[in-house]
Design an enzyme around this catalytic site. Sequence first.
Site, PDB file in Angstrom:
ATOM      1  N   HIS A  62     -71.759 -13.510 -34.461  1.00 46.02           N
ATOM      2  CA  HIS A  62     -72.823 -13.315 -34.632  1.00 46.02           C
ATOM      3  C   HIS A  62     -73.450 -12.510 -35.312  1.00 46.02           C
ATOM      4  CE1 HIS A  62     -73.723 -10.536 -31.668  1.00 46.02           C
ATOM      5  NE2 HIS A  62     -72.936 -11.150 -31.071  1.00 46.02           N
TER       6      HIS A  62
HETATM    7  O1  LIG Z   1     -72.609  -3.501 -24.052  1.00 45.53           O
HETATM    8  P1  LIG Z   1     -72.986  -4.854 -23.969  1.00 45.53           P
HETATM    9  O2  LIG Z   1     -74.001  -5.369 -23.278  1.00 45.53           O
HETATM   10  O3  LIG Z   1     -73.615  -5.019 -25.495  1.00 45.53           O
HETATM   11  O4  LIG Z   1     -71.777  -5.851 -24.249  1.00 45.53           O
HETATM   12  C1  LIG Z   1     -72.150  -7.099 -24.601  1.00 45.53           C
HETATM   13  C2  LIG Z   1     -71.273  -7.415 -25.570  1.00 45.53           C
HETATM   14  O5  LIG Z   1     -71.684  -6.576 -26.692  1.00 45.53           O
HETATM   15  P2  LIG Z   1     -70.412  -5.882 -27.290  1.00 45.53           P
HETATM   16  O6  LIG Z   1     -69.752  -5.093 -26.379  1.00 45.53           O
HETATM   17  O7  LIG Z   1     -69.316  -6.726 -27.919  1.00 45.53           O
HETATM   18  O8  LIG Z   1     -71.099  -4.943 -28.465  1.00 45.53           O
HETATM   19  C3  LIG Z   1     -71.652  -9.018 -25.987  1.00 45.53           C
HETATM   20  O9  LIG Z   1     -70.877  -9.209 -27.141  1.00 45.53           O
HETATM   21  P3  LIG Z   1     -71.580  -9.811 -28.427  1.00 45.53           P
HETATM   22  O10 LIG Z   1     -70.459 -10.252 -29.189  1.00 45.53           O
HETATM   23  O11 LIG Z   1     -71.926 -11.450 -27.890  1.00 45.53           O
HETATM   24  O12 LIG Z   1     -72.314  -8.806 -28.949  1.00 45.53           O
HETATM   25  C4  LIG Z   1     -71.239  -9.991 -25.013  1.00 45.53           C
HETATM   26  O13 LIG Z   1     -71.544 -11.039 -25.290  1.00 45.53           O
HETATM   27  C5  LIG Z   1     -72.045  -9.541 -23.672  1.00 45.53           C
HETATM   28  O14 LIG Z   1     -71.630 -10.222 -22.463  1.00 45.53           O
HETATM   29  C6  LIG Z   1     -71.848  -8.277 -23.339  1.00 45.53           C
HETATM   30  O15 LIG Z   1     -70.628  -7.992 -23.023  1.00 45.53           O
HETATM   31  P4  LIG Z   1     -70.231  -7.367 -21.744  1.00 45.53           P
HETATM   32  O16 LIG Z   1     -68.381  -7.120 -21.765  1.00 45.53           O
HETATM   33  O17 LIG Z   1     -70.367  -8.510 -20.634  1.00 45.53           O
HETATM   34  O18 LIG Z   1     -70.641  -5.923 -21.540  1.00 45.53           O
END
Ligand SMILES: O=P(O)(O)O[C@H]1[C@H](OP(=O)(O)O)[C@@H](OP(=O)(O)O)[C@H](O)[C@@H](O)[C@H]1OP(=O)(O)O
Length: 436
Positions: A62
């Site tokens: 996304h």
């Molecule tokens: O640190 P956050 O809460 O932002 O982590 C998100 C994930 O973001 P990312 O670490 O990839 O920057 C998010 O991935 P996204 O691609 O959808 O932005 C994920 O969906 C969300 O569950 C968080 O991941 P987590 O591993 O559950 O912390």
Amino acid sequence: SYLRNLEDNPQIPAIAKNFGTKGRYEEVNPYLIEDILAVNNSILQPPSAQCRPIHLTAIIRHGTRYPTSKNVKKMQQFYNIVLQNASGEDSWLREIQNQWTMWYKEDMDGRLVLKGMNDHKHLAIRLSKLFPSLISEEKLRGGFIKFITSSKHRCVNSTLSFKAGLTELWEIRDQKFDHAVNDALMRFFDNCKKFLQDVDNNPSAMTEVDNFKKGAEMRRVQEKIADRLRVKYDAITDDMAEAAFYLCAYEFAIKSVNSPWCRLFDEVDAQVLEYANDLKQFWKRGYGYDINSKSSCILFHDVFSRLDKAASENKSGQQVTEAVTVQVGHAETLLPLLTLLGLFKDSENLTSTNYAKQTQRSFRTSYILPYAANLVLVLYDCGGGDLRLQPLLNEKPVMFPGLTDQKAAMPLYQDIKEHYSELLHGCDFEKECQLF
Ligand SMILES: O=P(O)(O)O[C@H]1[C@H](OP(=O)(O)O)[C@@H](OP(=O)(O)O)[C@H](O)[C@@H](O)[C@H]1OP(=O)(O)O
């Protein structure tokens, strides 16, 4: 020109290239900063002029989003520390304390922002310029372009934006185009019991991440932030250092501004925080545990079954019924698949103790996984039954590791299938994910 953009442009924080999965897409393709619709056709030279593209699959993260509520809470906590405890005459501190207001709310919870909609609109237009015979008005209107998305609003809204990019480009107002919500494919990790048990719900799986966050490099970053704010060292925990980093990253990704928050970091600090994020992605989604990549078997087989279908329809002289498939998911959709394919694998695991040796690592989410990151697989018919597959990551050719074909940028489809034959004949999602 990017360096001119970066060094001369005060609007781009010097540490923007260290934002990992919170990074802007433009940082991996700097030519887009001057022209968001620019494409680099030269990268796509098929091995011969008679090669014509017959199918394209795009698996896309996304676009730019708001912080998750988990991180909004940390950012608010850090903001309060700066408001109440920080002192000093620096202009950036006065700007934070007197002008900047906390506008992030927990209910934003990772929703797509306007910039994220444009990320996908513009990507759609660029891909149509790169592959005009596949991503065309005729193919769209004819139902030859399929859309599949994760159910999360940031993905559904990205899919709608990708479609809007095309319908606005071709001024289509008299036709609507469906998309299929398919979490089994785009959120496979939610259904893989072994991943949920061994990694997602297992705190000890993140030992390396936790150790690094409690280690010397991170502690030094915390102390330097505390010194800049003139607060006590114990006020700036690793979580608070990360929250400060996110304030800088989100202000830039969402508003394209170089906010005063970025003044809390120098290059060394940013690289340490980048490594902490890469460690999380490595152990939670990447090479850290075999089940991370095996949980993407369902998506791997789905992609290759579509490529095979296009190949056989093409061979029998039929029109390829699914010319293009656009699949929108998450960083955690793409990263396990890239890992399964063996991409961006370093000789050594990323650990809490080898940070200094990993400065030139391949597994760097700032390059691999910005917002709107995309893996595009293009199948070409080069005549005489010669089918070739070109993998692109973020609109740049990547090579499947271990494929020595002299035209490695566009290997024979058959060679790719032989290279991945073990996965193609195995990698059974149910078996891999079952709990014994
Ligand atoms: O640190 P956050 O809460 O932002 O982590 C998100 C994930 O973001 P990312 O670490 O990839 O920057 C998010 O991935 P996204 O691609 O959808 O932005 C994920 O969906 C969300 O569950 C968080 O991941 P987590 O591993 O559950 O912390």
